[in-house]
Design an enzyme around this catalytic site. Sequence first.
Site, PDB file in Angstrom:
ATOM      1  N   ASP A 400     -15.769 -43.196  61.701  1.00 10.40           N
ATOM      2  CA  ASP A 400     -15.183 -42.043  61.024  1.00 10.40           C
ATOM      3  C   ASP A 400     -14.589 -42.549  59.714  1.00 10.40           C
ATOM      4  O   ASP A 400     -13.587 -43.266  59.712  1.00 10.40           O
ATOM      5  CB  ASP A 400     -14.105 -41.423  61.925  1.00 10.40           C
ATOM      6  N   HIS A 401     -15.215 -42.171  58.604  1.00 14.96           N
ATOM      7  CA  HIS A 401     -14.827 -42.740  57.310  1.00 14.96           C
ATOM      8  C   HIS A 401     -13.472 -42.228  56.822  1.00 14.96           C
ATOM      9  O   HIS A 401     -12.942 -42.717  55.814  1.00 14.96           O
ATOM     10  CB  HIS A 401     -15.907 -42.445  56.258  1.00 14.96           C
ATOM     11  N   ARG A 402     -12.893 -41.265  57.487  1.00 12.75           N
ATOM     12  CA  ARG A 402     -11.536 -40.839  57.145  1.00 12.75           C
ATOM     13  C   ARG A 402     -10.516 -41.879  57.593  1.00 12.75           C
ATOM     14  O   ARG A 402      -9.419 -41.968  57.027  1.00 12.75           O
ATOM     15  CB  ARG A 402     -11.211 -39.506  57.821  1.00 12.75           C
TER      16      ARG A 402
END
Length: 429
Positions: A400-402
């Site tokens: 999850d690139h967040r």
Amino acid sequence: MIDFRFADIGEGIHEGKILQWMVKEGDEVKDGDTLFTVETDKVNAEIPSPADGKINKIMAEEGDIINVGDIVVKIDDGNNNETPSKDLNVEPVNEGDEDPSGVVGELMVSSEVIESSSEAKIKEEDNKRKVLATPVARKLARDLNIDINTIKGTGPVGRVMKEDIYREEEKRNEKESKAEKMVSNSVKVDVPEIKVSGEVERVPLTMLRKTIAKNMVLSKTVIPHAVAIEEIDVSNLVKFRKENKEMAKENGAHLTYMPFIIKALVMTLKEFAEFNSSFDEEKEEIVLKKYYNIGIATDTPDGLMVPVIKDADKKGILELAKEISELSEKARNRTISLDKLQDGTMSITNFGAVGTMAGIPVIKHPEVAILGIGKITKKPVVEDDEIVIRDILTVTLSIDHRVIDGGDSGRFLNKLKEYLRDPMLLVLS
């Protein structure tokens, strides 16, 4: 007479499909006898009778969808008064306006859920809090499938009013639909009608397949995926497993590579805490989890299920091997209990089990990462300027690139590689 209602058999279960009736009208039943089996989006469960009696009327047919709270069958227990299901364990109430004279000191609520094949129980201590509520409020809470014990009353001396229950229902619905609303608000697509020009067959989705589809859309819509891929030399691991397979078998364990991978993953997670977390959309916070529950994506005839190895950091290789075999078998048979499908902190999916070299796995919301395992193949590699044949495992890490950046995923895979290259590190840990 008992109005037997379909009760909430676990978190997230709102409806079920009746697969088979084990009784017919006029049959005598004993307390605990199986009345029918029901398919939910997670498990198949055998629903037992709450009391001795005679089947008076069956209210749903095989194949019907029943919702939590629906009356499914009427059982004549010898009591002439209509009473709710014994499983729900609630008091019959009278219709009418809220009246202070109707307040009772304690609301009796269920101390157990309808048993699935694993006979899971709800903790009794959840039901010890006393509340003040009118009969109308109690009936409303029961009809809406809301635990009145969790509601803070706004009436005199803290009495729970109808308005309090409606507010609680609104909050519950808002919470349950938050993720779905995010999906619908972020994706504005007019899906064209499917046009065909030849013979077709339409196959209805099973409840499990509907859930899989819903979860995949949620994950790919809400979570910005990024991927890192690595090849790991696991020649020492292959040799170690081969040498110890018989010893494990003598101890009742089928030794695959998965226990070693789980062990390596947990040890790596302890050094990279953000991978063992969730992203709180509402509060914009990262929820770092201090426990390690590893989900194992399992291919079943009905679709993908993800049993969870709880407290994986506290278990050895052989113990993990035994639990993996047990949970996988129960998942394939749809006899796994709901608690074994919940509370995962990170998941693994094994592409190699079906002979695939590698794949791009989809993160299981609300987790923030998933590890994809490909098949182990022999490849030529260069060591000390010489070409040698080694056993190579391809792994894929979706993040999850967040929460996680590319550099973090690279460092994570390098540490995982260290552990998988040397199985003694896993055994001695």
